[in-house]
Structures are given as structure tokens and as C-alpha cells.
Write a protein that holds these residues in place. Structure first.
Motif, PDB file in Angstrom:
ATOM      1  N   PHE A 267       0.828  -1.211   0.000  1.00 39.67           N
ATOM      2  CA  PHE A 267       0.000   0.000   0.000  1.00 39.67           C
ATOM      3  C   PHE A 267       0.862   1.260   0.000  1.00 39.67           C
ATOM      4  O   PHE A 267       0.506   2.271  -0.602  1.00 39.67           O
ATOM      5  CB  PHE A 267      -0.969  -0.013   1.180  1.00 39.67           C
ATOM      6  N   ASP A 268       2.028   1.198   0.657  1.00 37.47           N
ATOM      7  CA  ASP A 268       2.952   2.330   0.600  1.00 37.47           C
ATOM      8  C   ASP A 268       3.401   2.568  -0.838  1.00 37.47           C
ATOM      9  O   ASP A 268       3.463   3.712  -1.298  1.00 37.47           O
ATOM     10  CB  ASP A 268       4.164   2.052   1.490  1.00 37.47           C
ATOM     11  N   ARG A 269       3.697   1.481  -1.559  1.00 32.84           N
ATOM     12  CA  ARG A 269       4.120   1.625  -2.953  1.00 32.84           C
ATOM     13  C   ARG A 269       2.976   2.097  -3.844  1.00 32.84           C
ATOM     14  O   ARG A 269       3.203   2.834  -4.809  1.00 32.84           O
ATOM     15  CB  ARG A 269       4.665   0.293  -3.470  1.00 32.84           C
ATOM     16  N   LEU A 270       1.771   1.688  -3.550  1.00 30.45           N
ATOM     17  CA  LEU A 270       0.630   2.187  -4.330  1.00 30.45           C
ATOM     18  C   LEU A 270       0.544   3.705  -4.263  1.00 30.45           C
ATOM     19  O   LEU A 270       0.296   4.383  -5.268  1.00 30.45           O
ATOM     20  CB  LEU A 270      -0.668   1.568  -3.817  1.00 30.45           C
ATOM     21  N   GLN A 271       0.761   4.241  -3.076  1.00 25.13           N
ATOM     22  CA  GLN A 271       0.739   5.703  -2.926  1.00 25.13           C
ATOM     23  C   GLN A 271       1.980   6.342  -3.523  1.00 25.13           C
ATOM     24  O   GLN A 271       1.906   7.372  -4.195  1.00 25.13           O
ATOM     25  CB  GLN A 271       0.604   6.059  -1.447  1.00 25.13           C
ATOM     26  N   ARG A 272       3.138   5.714  -3.319  1.00 26.86           N
ATOM     27  CA  ARG A 272       4.403   6.275  -3.808  1.00 26.86           C
ATOM     28  C   ARG A 272       4.404   6.404  -5.317  1.00 26.86           C
ATOM     29  O   ARG A 272       4.944   7.374  -5.880  1.00 26.86           O
ATOM     30  CB  ARG A 272       5.561   5.388  -3.343  1.00 26.86           C
ATOM     31  N   TYR A 273       3.814   5.431  -6.010  1.00 31.31           N
ATOM     32  CA  TYR A 273       3.830   5.435  -7.470  1.00 31.31           C
ATOM     33  C   TYR A 273       2.484   5.850  -8.068  1.00 31.31           C
ATOM     34  O   TYR A 273       2.223   5.603  -9.245  1.00 31.31           O
ATOM     35  CB  TYR A 273       4.241   4.051  -7.976  1.00 31.31           C
ATOM     36  N   ASP A 274       1.651   6.486  -7.251  1.00 30.64           N
ATOM     37  CA  ASP A 274       0.374   7.042  -7.720  1.00 30.64           C
ATOM     38  C   ASP A 274      -0.507   6.004  -8.410  1.00 30.64           C
ATOM     39  O   ASP A 274      -1.202   6.298  -9.390  1.00 30.64           O
ATOM     40  CB  ASP A 274       0.617   8.218  -8.683  1.00 30.64           C
ATOM     41  N   ARG A 275      -0.479   4.783  -7.906  1.00 31.87           N
ATOM     42  CA  ARG A 275      -1.352   3.740  -8.456  1.00 31.87           C
ATOM     43  C   ARG A 275      -2.680   3.683  -7.708  1.00 31.87           C
ATOM     44  O   ARG A 275      -3.659   3.186  -8.232  1.00 31.87           O
ATOM     45  CB  ARG A 275      -0.656   2.381  -8.405  1.00 31.87           C
ATOM     46  N   LEU A 276      -2.694   4.146  -6.480  1.00 37.71           N
ATOM     47  CA  LEU A 276      -3.924   4.176  -5.711  1.00 37.71           C
ATOM     48  C   LEU A 276      -3.753   5.204  -4.603  1.00 37.71           C
ATOM     49  O   LEU A 276      -2.826   5.118  -3.803  1.00 37.71           O
ATOM     50  CB  LEU A 276      -4.224   2.804  -5.098  1.00 37.71           C
ATOM     51  N   VAL A 277      -4.615   6.177  -4.573  1.00 37.63           N
ATOM     52  CA  VAL A 277      -4.575   7.202  -3.527  1.00 37.63           C
ATOM     53  C   VAL A 277      -5.902   7.142  -2.777  1.00 37.63           C
ATOM     54  O   VAL A 277      -6.979   7.246  -3.386  1.00 37.63           O
ATOM     55  CB  VAL A 277      -4.360   8.609  -4.122  1.00 37.63           C
ATOM     56  N   THR A 278      -5.841   6.957  -1.475  1.00 32.29           N
ATOM     57  CA  THR A 278      -7.051   6.866  -0.663  1.00 32.29           C
ATOM     58  C   THR A 278      -7.093   8.016   0.328  1.00 32.29           C
ATOM     59  O   THR A 278      -6.061   8.489   0.801  1.00 32.29           O
ATOM     60  CB  THR A 278      -7.101   5.539   0.113  1.00 32.29           C
ATOM     61  N   ALA A 279      -8.309   8.460   0.628  1.00 32.55           N
ATOM     62  CA  ALA A 279      -8.467   9.549   1.587  1.00 32.55           C
ATOM     63  C   ALA A 279      -8.096   9.102   2.992  1.00 32.55           C
ATOM     64  O   ALA A 279      -7.587   9.878   3.793  1.00 32.55           O
ATOM     65  CB  ALA A 279      -9.917  10.054   1.558  1.00 32.55           C
ATOM     66  N   VAL A 280      -8.342   7.835   3.287  1.00 30.93           N
ATOM     67  CA  VAL A 280      -8.026   7.293   4.608  1.00 30.93           C
ATOM     68  C   VAL A 280      -6.975   6.206   4.444  1.00 30.93           C
ATOM     69  O   VAL A 280      -7.248   5.160   3.856  1.00 30.93           O
ATOM     70  CB  VAL A 280      -9.289   6.712   5.285  1.00 30.93           C
ATOM     71  N   PRO A 281      -5.750   6.416   4.932  1.00 31.17           N
ATOM     72  CA  PRO A 281      -4.712   5.389   4.798  1.00 31.17           C
ATOM     73  C   PRO A 281      -5.046   4.166   5.644  1.00 31.17           C
ATOM     74  O   PRO A 281      -5.784   4.264   6.630  1.00 31.17           O
ATOM     75  CB  PRO A 281      -3.454   6.095   5.320  1.00 31.17           C
ATOM     76  N   PRO A 282      -4.531   2.996   5.269  1.00 34.92           N
ATOM     77  CA  PRO A 282      -4.829   1.793   6.043  1.00 34.92           C
ATOM     78  C   PRO A 282      -4.247   1.876   7.450  1.00 34.92           C
ATOM     79  O   PRO A 282      -3.190   2.483   7.671  1.00 34.92           O
ATOM     80  CB  PRO A 282      -4.161   0.681   5.235  1.00 34.92           C
ATOM     81  N   ALA A 283      -4.949   1.275   8.409  1.00 38.53           N
ATOM     82  CA  ALA A 283      -4.445   1.227   9.789  1.00 38.53           C
ATOM     83  C   ALA A 283      -3.182   0.378   9.844  1.00 38.53           C
ATOM     84  O   ALA A 283      -2.968  -0.500   9.004  1.00 38.53           O
ATOM     85  CB  ALA A 283      -5.508   0.648  10.712  1.00 38.53           C
ATOM     86  N   THR A 284      -2.357   0.629  10.841  1.00 39.27           N
ATOM     87  CA  THR A 284      -1.070  -0.058  10.926  1.00 39.27           C
ATOM     88  C   THR A 284      -0.964  -0.988  12.131  1.00 39.27           C
ATOM     89  O   THR A 284       0.116  -1.485  12.423  1.00 39.27           O
ATOM     90  CB  THR A 284       0.073   0.967  10.987  1.00 39.27           C
ATOM     91  N   THR A 285      -2.062  -1.232  12.830  1.00 41.25           N
ATOM     92  CA  THR A 285      -2.040  -2.121  13.989  1.00 41.25           C
ATOM     93  C   THR A 285      -2.780  -3.414  13.661  1.00 41.25           C
ATOM     94  O   THR A 285      -3.902  -3.392  13.164  1.00 41.25           O
ATOM     95  CB  THR A 285      -2.700  -1.460  15.214  1.00 41.25           C
ATOM     96  N   LEU A 286      -2.133  -4.545  13.939  1.00 37.87           N
ATOM     97  CA  LEU A 286      -2.738  -5.853  13.736  1.00 37.87           C
ATOM     98  C   LEU A 286      -3.139  -6.432  15.085  1.00 37.87           C
ATOM     99  O   LEU A 286      -2.306  -6.551  15.986  1.00 37.87           O
ATOM    100  CB  LEU A 286      -1.753  -6.794  13.046  1.00 37.87           C
ATOM    101  N   ALA A 287      -4.410  -6.791  15.223  1.00 39.01           N
ATOM    102  CA  ALA A 287      -4.897  -7.432  16.436  1.00 39.01           C
ATOM    103  C   ALA A 287      -4.986  -8.932  16.214  1.00 39.01           C
ATOM    104  O   ALA A 287      -5.602  -9.389  15.250  1.00 39.01           O
ATOM    105  CB  ALA A 287      -6.269  -6.881  16.820  1.00 39.01           C
ATOM    106  N   GLN A 288      -4.329  -9.700  17.106  1.00 35.89           N
ATOM    107  CA  GLN A 288      -4.380 -11.150  17.048  1.00 35.89           C
ATOM    108  C   GLN A 288      -4.724 -11.691  18.429  1.00 35.89           C
ATOM    109  O   GLN A 288      -4.590 -10.988  19.442  1.00 35.89           O
ATOM    110  CB  GLN A 288      -3.035 -11.732  16.599  1.00 35.89           C
ATOM    111  N   PHE A 289      -5.138 -12.944  18.474  1.00 36.27           N
ATOM    112  CA  PHE A 289      -5.489 -13.565  19.740  1.00 36.27           C
ATOM    113  C   PHE A 289      -4.712 -14.859  19.906  1.00 36.27           C
ATOM    114  O   PHE A 289      -4.625 -15.661  18.980  1.00 36.27           O
ATOM    115  CB  PHE A 289      -6.996 -13.841  19.808  1.00 36.27           C
ATOM    116  N   GLN A 290      -4.125 -15.039  21.086  1.00 33.24           N
ATOM    117  CA  GLN A 290      -3.417 -16.271  21.368  1.00 33.24           C
ATOM    118  C   GLN A 290      -3.955 -16.889  22.654  1.00 33.24           C
ATOM    119  O   GLN A 290      -4.478 -16.203  23.525  1.00 33.24           O
ATOM    120  CB  GLN A 290      -1.911 -16.021  21.506  1.00 33.24           C
ATOM    121  N   ARG A 291      -3.823 -18.195  22.729  1.00 33.48           N
ATOM    122  CA  ARG A 291      -4.320 -18.905  23.891  1.00 33.48           C
ATOM    123  C   ARG A 291      -3.495 -18.544  25.120  1.00 33.48           C
ATOM    124  O   ARG A 291      -2.269 -18.468  25.060  1.00 33.48           O
ATOM    125  CB  ARG A 291      -4.256 -20.413  23.660  1.00 33.48           C
ATOM    126  N   GLY A 292      -4.180 -18.311  26.228  1.00 35.37           N
ATOM    127  CA  GLY A 292      -3.491 -18.002  27.475  1.00 35.37           C
ATOM    128  C   GLY A 292      -4.219 -18.663  28.636  1.00 35.37           C
ATOM    129  O   GLY A 292      -5.449 -18.753  28.653  1.00 35.37           O
TER     130      GLY A 292
END
Length: 324
Positions: A267-292
Motif C-alpha cells: 500500500f505504501d508503494r501504491l501511494q508512492r507510485y500514484d497507483r492508488l490514492v485513498t483519503a483514509v490510509p490503512p491502519a497499521t495495527t494488527l490485532a491477534q489472539f493467542q491462547r493463554g
């Protein structure tokens, strides 16, 4: 293959014919004759790979060093085991990742180790080999060097291979098939011909590697392909069938983090090379769940990972030089 060609552009089909080869197409003797004074460095990024890195270094040292390979460097990426000691005993030069450019604050990740490896070597051609391979042969190195030594128009070569997963002959490469390939086909269909765009075995000319940025994490390989396509064109890229690859497989959660980093890079390259420009950039936090474990039984623990893809600039843009 004929039916498959109907699904790709004529440009990709032509590229597949011209720029795909096999490791055995050229003998070591033919490559030595083509070398003609060219220096070759092999860079092996390794983190906690004491079980495999020694055999990799030994094979290169015994079969290729002084003949086709001039330098073997293992970049120790914060190992907590005897990776550095095993690699040195096998005959490699070893450098701690953070010892390269000590004036720069270190970044975590495989791409950082690769960038530091380029900076700490001197070869005209640089071959990258992962340090976790169980079935390594020196055909990986000779196969990747073949197009570079025999065709000056080739700038960068990716490896591909059969990747078993358990009893499945080609079950490996899950992130490639589920994430990287669909996205590349959508946004950079010119790269649809690469069998394994995320392969850790590849090689390039130093001036080319020093002209592109290195994403610090697992986005590094897809970043390379996109940047080089944009800057050099498809015909400067090639791929080589290296046969078979067996290595340590990561957990599903680790693959999820890897996939997120790759998507962030794309997605960074899409913006860098003007292949896709979005008004809202993608979030950068991944939520995962592990057994505890808990007093009341088994619960799912929330784990958050920052997928931000920091990158090192092209080495040729830096005034400072490496000092270990």
C-alpha cells in the motif's frame, strides 16, 4: 502452460520465456569463465539458526569459495543462540547487525539485516541466502549468479522452488499464495510471472541494490520487486528454478504478522507510485489472539503488533560509510 498464458498479458508471457531459467542450465566452470574479475559476495541473514547456518557456510566455503565466491558474510540478527559462533567456525565472516553503521539507531527485521549485509560487503554481485535452509546446495548460489554473469542486461534475479509443507509437495509459501500473489496480480500485473515473489534467495548487482530502499521488515522482498519494476523495467528482472526448498516453518500468527507487513509495504508503494490514492490510509495495527491460561480456564489474550514498515534509504544516498 498454454492455457495459463491466456490469463496473462503478452508482455508477461514473453518475459516468462526469456527471463526464466533453471539452476542447472549453466555449469560452475562456465560461470567461472564468465566471471572475469567480477567479485561475488554471499550474504546470509540469520537469527537463531545455529542448527542450519553452519552447513550452509561449509558448503559454500568448500565448493565455491575462491573459485566463484569471494566473500561469505553472515549477518547475526540479534541471535540468542550460537549462530555467530557456528557460522564463524564454518568459515564465514560474521557481523552483528547493529555493528554496521553503529551511529544509526538499529531497526528490527530481516530487511535491516539484508541492508546491513550489502553495506558490509564489497562484491560487484551480491547473493542472498536465508540461514534456515535444511537442504541447501550450492546450486542455489550458482543458479542465481547465472543470469547476472552471462547477461549484462539482467539486474536482479529471484529464485523459485518446490516448497513442501508436511506431506504436501507444494504446500509452503502460504503468505505468497494468500496475500502477495493476489495483490500483485491486482495492482502490478507485470509481476504476475514471478513464481515466488517473496523468495529469500535472490541476487543483484551492487549498483542496483544500492539504488533502492530496503524495508526493514518482511516487506523487503515485495518492495524490491515493485521498486525495481518501476525504476528499471520488467526486462531487468529474471527468475531461476532452484529445485527444492525445505526450511523452518513459522506459526500461523507469525505468518499473519508477515502478511500484514507485506500489505503495508504494497500500500505504501501504491501511494508512492500514484497507483492508488485513498483519503483514509490503512491502519497499521494488527490485532491477534493467542491462547493463554487463566484461573478460570483457557482464555484468548489480545496481542497487538505495529505493522509500520520503516525502511532504510538507498545506500548510494548516504554520505557515511560502514564502520564496524
Amino acid at each position: 502452460m498454454r492455457n495459463a498464458r491466456l490469463q496473462v498479458s503478452p508482455e508477461v508471457g514473453s518475459w516468462l520465456d526469456r527471463r526464466s531459467s533453471k539452476a542447472g542450465d549453466r555449469t560452475t566452470a562456465e560461470l567461472v569463465a564468465a566471471k572475469r574479475g567480477t567479485r561475488v559476495s554471499v550474504v546470509i541473514p540469520a537469527r537463531d539458526e545455529e542448527a542450519t547456518v553452519g552447513a550452509i557456510v561449509t558448503a559454500i566455503r568448500e565448493e565455491l569459495y575462491g573459485v566463484l565466491v569471494d566473500e561469505i558474510l553472515v549477518v547475526d540478527s540479534h541471535s540468542t543462540d550460537a549462530t555467530a559462533e557456528v557460522a564463524a567456525a564454518a568459515g564465514a565472516d560474521v557481523v552483528a547487525q547493529d555493528a554496521v553503521f553503529p551511529g544509526l539507531a538499529g531497526l528490527p527485521g530481516k530487511g535491516e539485516a539484508l541492508w546491513k549485509g550489502v553495506a558490509a560487503t564489497s562484491g560487484d554481485l551480491v547473493v542472498f541466502v536465508d540461514g534456515d535452509l535444511h537442504d541447501f546446495t550450492t546450486g542455489y548460489v550458482t543458479g542465481l549468479l547465472g543470469p547476472l554473469l552471462t547477461d549484462p542486461s539482467v539486474a536482479y534475479v529471484k529464485g523459485f522452488y518446490h516448497r513442501p509443507l508436511g506431506t504436501e509437495a507444494d504446500g509452503g509459501g502460504r503468505v505468497t499464495e494468500l496475500v502477495a500473489r493476489p495483490l500483485l496480480n491486482m495492482f502490478w500485473p507485470e509481476l504476475a510471472g514471478f513464481v515466488q515473489p517473496l523468495a529469500g534467495e535472490y541476487a543483484g548487482r551492487r549498483e542496483v541494490l544500492e539504488s533502492i530502499p530496503f524495508v526493514a521488515n518482511y516487506g523487503v522482498e515485495i518492495g524490491h520487486l515493485i521498486d525495481l519494476l518501476e525504476l528499471r523495467g520488467l526486462d531487468a528482472l529474471a527468475q531461476v528454478d532452484l529445485g527444492h526448498r525445505a526450511h523452518r516453518h513459522q506459526s500461523t500468527q507469525a505468518l499473519g504478522r508477515m502478511a500484514g507487513q507485506i500489505m503495508q509495504t504494497l500500500f505504501d508503494r501504491l501511494q508512492r507510485y500514484d497507483r492508488l490514492v485513498t483519503a483514509v490510509p490503512p491502519a497499521t495495527t494488527l490485532a491477534q489472539f493467542q491462547r493463554g491460561a487463566s484461573a478460570g480456564g483457557v482464555e484468548r489474550e489480545l496481542v497487538l503488533t505495529d505493522l509500520t514498515s520503516p525502511e532504510r534509504p538507498p545506500l548510494n544516498s548516504l554520505a557515511l560509510r560502514h564502520t564496524a
